[in-house]
Design an enzyme around this catalytic site. Structure first.
Site, PDB file in Angstrom:
ATOM      1  N   CYS A 187       0.835  -1.212   0.000  1.00 51.47           N
ATOM      2  CA  CYS A 187       0.000   0.000   0.000  1.00 51.47           C
ATOM      3  C   CYS A 187       0.867   1.259   0.000  1.00 51.47           C
ATOM      4  O   CYS A 187       1.504   1.560  -1.000  1.00 51.47           O
ATOM      5  CB  CYS A 187      -0.979  -0.032   1.176  1.00 51.47           C
ATOM      6  N   HIS A 213      -3.246  -5.092   1.563  1.00 51.77           N
ATOM      7  CA  HIS A 213      -2.649  -5.389   2.868  1.00 51.77           C
ATOM      8  C   HIS A 213      -2.749  -6.873   3.195  1.00 51.77           C
ATOM      9  O   HIS A 213      -3.758  -7.308   3.758  1.00 51.77           O
ATOM     10  CB  HIS A 213      -3.385  -4.611   3.967  1.00 51.77           C
ATOM     11  N   GLU A 228      -1.195  -8.237   5.532  1.00 48.74           N
ATOM     12  CA  GLU A 228      -1.090  -8.340   6.995  1.00 48.74           C
ATOM     13  C   GLU A 228      -2.461  -8.200   7.653  1.00 48.74           C
ATOM     14  O   GLU A 228      -2.638  -8.580   8.802  1.00 48.74           O
ATOM     15  CB  GLU A 228      -0.092  -7.303   7.543  1.00 48.74           C
TER      16      GLU A 228
END
Lengths: 196, 294
Positions: free
Chosen positions: A84, A180, A182
Site C-alpha cells: 500500500c 494489505h 497483513e
C-alpha cells in the site's frame, strides 16, 4: 527453506508495522523494527508497511535513511517488499511503477477479495499459490508503463491483477502490492519474499 | 470465476484503516487552508469541524455536526483520510456523514449530546467510528456497539494534559486488573460480553487501535502519551489555537514519531511561540468527559 542468512527489518515509523512483524514471526522468521539508519545497515530484507506515504517519505529523508536505502538497493544488497503506502515508497526508490493515490475512492470502497496469481510468474513457480486474500484499504493504484512491459531488458512482472489493474508486481529486488496481506493474514507473499 | 468472496465495510476493514494511522497525529481543522497545513506537516488524518473545542467552550450553546459543504470541501482538497464528528447518539448526523463519503466518523462528547441513553448503533453503518472513553467499561461498551477505534477522552479544548493522562492510566490499570477469576464479574459490571473481556485480558490491550485525545498542546505532551503506550494522538485546539500553527503542527508530528528520543524532542520544542490559551480543569464550566458515560 534454504540456508541463506537473512535479516528482516520492518520500517517502523508509522502504520501497520506491528502486524507485519506478527506475520513474519508466525512463519518462524525473526525480524527487527527499523527506526534509524544504523539498524538499516544490518538487514537483507526490508518491509515497507501501510500507513501515510507522505509521512514515511519525509521521515526517511530526515533520519538520513533515504541515501542508505538507495545505496543498498543500487548494490543489490537489500530486498524490499512494499504494501500500500509502502508501494508508493517503492516507486520513489527506483521501481519502475507509478502510483495513483486513492484511486479506488474513500473508505466505503475498501474491499477484501481473493485475487488470482498469474501462473507464468516466478511467484507461482516458486509457491504454487493460486489465490491470495487481499484487503484493499483506501488503496493506491499501481500503474505499469506499456514500454516497461514490452522492454526485453525489463524484469518487471505482474504477479496478479484485480479488475485489469496490477495489484502485485515484482521487479528485481522489489515486490510491491496495493493491498494489505497483513490484514487478511495471507502468508504467501511473506514466505516468497523471505526466501527471495 | 464463480465463488470469489468479496467483503466490504466489515469490522476487519474498519479497524484496518485505524491500524494504518498508528504512530500518527490526527488534527482538527476548520477549513481547507488548515487541512493543507495539517497534511503538509505529516498528519495521518484530519478531523473536519466548524469550531475547534476551545472555541466551542468559549461560545457555549449547542455544538452540532458541521455543514456538509465544509466537510466535502476539505475532502476534495486532501489526500489523507477525512474524519468528522457527530453528536453522541445522533444517528441521523451519522447517516449524513456517511452520505458525504468521508472515511471515519467520530461520535464525540465534545459536541452537545443528542441522546443521554444510547450511543449510535455503529455496527449498522458502513463507515468506521471512533469513540471516546475514560475507563475500560466505556471503551468496551463502545467497541461492542461497533467502534473500530478508541480515543481516551481527556478534556478537550483545555490545553491541559492531566485528564488525558488520568484516562489512559485508568484504562491501563483496569486491563492489568483482569484475571481469570474476575472475567464474569467484570463483564457484568461493564455490561459487555465475557468473551470481549477475556480477549482484553489475554491480549493485555483493547481489541482496536487506541489513541489519546483531549488536552495535548505541546510536542512534549504528545511524546509523553506515546511513551505511556498510546498508539497515536488527536490534537484539537492545540494546533490552530497556537500562535504559530504551522510550526506546532510539524513539531507535534515529529514528537509523536520520535517520542522516545529526548534529543529530537528538545529540538522540535524550540521557538514554537505561544501555546494555545489553556485552562485549569476546575475552571471548566462543562466537563465534556463526563458526558454520556453509559
Amino acid at each position: 527453506m534454504n540456508n541463506k542468512i537473512i535479516n528482516i527489518g520492518i520500517l517502523a515509523i508509522q502504520g501497520s508495522f506491528a502486524e507485519h512483524k506478527e506475520m513474519c514471526e508466525a512463519l518462524g522468521y525473526s525480524c527487527i523494527f527499523i527506526r534509524n539508519k544504523d539498524e538499516l545497515e544490518k538487514i537483507t530484507h526490508l518491509i515497507l508497511p501501510g500507513g501515510e506515504s507522505t509521512t514515511m517519505l519525509k521521515l526517511l529523508k530526515e533520519f538520513k535513511m533515504w541515501e542508505i536505502l538507495k545505496d543498498k538497493i543500487q548494490n543489490k544488497n537489500l530486498k524490499i517488499f512494499g504494501t500500500c503506502a509502502g508501494a508508493i515508497l517503492c516507486s520513489h526508490l527506483g521501481m519502475n511503477i507509478s502510483i495513483e493515490r486513492n484511486a479506488y475512492g474513500a473508505q466505503q470502497n475498501s474491499i477484501i477479495t481473493d485475487i488470482t496469481v498469474n501462473k507464468n510468474s516466478e511467484f507461482y513457480k516458486n509457491t504454487a499459490v493460486e489465490n491470495i486474500s487481499a484487503a484493499f484499504i483506501r488503496a493506491p493504484k499501481i500503474i505499469v508503463n506499456h514500454s516497461t512491459l514490452s522492454n526485453r531488458a525489463s524484469s518487471l512482472e505482474i504477479i496478479s491483477e484485480y479488475k485489469n489493474t496490477p495489484v502485485l508486481v515484482e521487479e528485481n529486488n522489489f515486490i510491491a502490492c496495493s493491498f494489505h496481506p497483513e490484514i487478511t493474514k495471507d502468508y504467501s507473499i511473506y514466505e516468497y519474499f523471505c526466501n527471495k | 470465476m464463480s465463488d470469489i468472496s468479496e467483503e466490504q465495510n466489515t469490522f476487519t476493514l474498519k479497524s484496518g484503516l485505524a491500524k494504518m494511522m498508528k504512530g500518527g497525529v490526527i488534527m482538527d481543522v476548520m477549513n481547507v487552508e488548515q487541512a493543507r497545513i495539517a497534511e503538509k506537516a505529516g498528519a495521518v488524518a484530519v478531523m473536519a469541524l466548524e469550531k475547534i473545542p476551545s472555541q466551542i467552550r468559549k461560545d457555549g450553546g449547542v455544538a452540532r455536526m458541521s455543514d456538509p459543504s465544509m466537510i466535502e470541501e476539505i475532502k476534495k482538497n486532501t489526500t489523507i483520510p477525512v474524519m468528522a464528528k457527530v453528536r453522541v447518539g445522533h444517528f441521523v448526523e451519522a447517516q449524513i456523514l456517511q452520505s458525504c463519503d468521508i472515511d471515519f466518523i467520530d461520535e464525540s462528547e465534545v459536541l452537545t449530546p443528542a441522546d443521554e441513553e444510547r450511543h449510535v448503533e455503529k455496527n449498522e453503518f458502513k463507515l468506521p467510528f471512533v469513540c471516546g472513553a475514560k475507563n475500560l467499561g466505556e471503551a468496551l461498551r463502545r467497541i461492542q456497539e461497533g467502534a473500530a477505534m478508541i480515543r481516551t477522552k481527556g478534556e478537550a479544548g483545555t490545553g491541559n494534559i492531566v485528564e488525558a493522562t488520568r484516562h489512559w492510566r485508568q484504562i491501563r490499570r483496569e486491563i492489568d486488573n483482569l484475571n481469570p477469576s474476575n472475567i464474569e464479574e467484570k463483564a457484568r459490571e461493564y455490561r459487555v460480553s465475557a468473551d470481549l473481556v477475556e480477549m482484553v485480558m489475554n491480549d493485555q490491550r483493547l481489541p482496536v487501535v487506541t489513541f489519546v485525545a483531549g488536552g495535548i498542546a505541546t510536542p512534549a505532551d504528545a511524546a509523553m502519551m506515546m511513551q505511556l503506550g498510546a498508539e497515536g494522538v488527536f490534537v484539537g485546539s492545540g494546533i490552530f489555537d497556537a500562535e504559530n500553527p504551522e510550526l506546532v503542527a510539524k513539531a507535534i508530528v515529529q514528537a509523536t514519531l520520535n517520542f522516545d528520543k529526548p534529543d529530537i524532542l528538545k529540538e522540535v520544542s524550540r521557538n514554537l511561540g505561544g501555546a494555545m490559551k489553556s485552562l485549569e480543569i476546575k475552571d471548566c464550566a462543562v466537563k465534556y468527559a463526563d458526558r454520556n458515560t453509559n
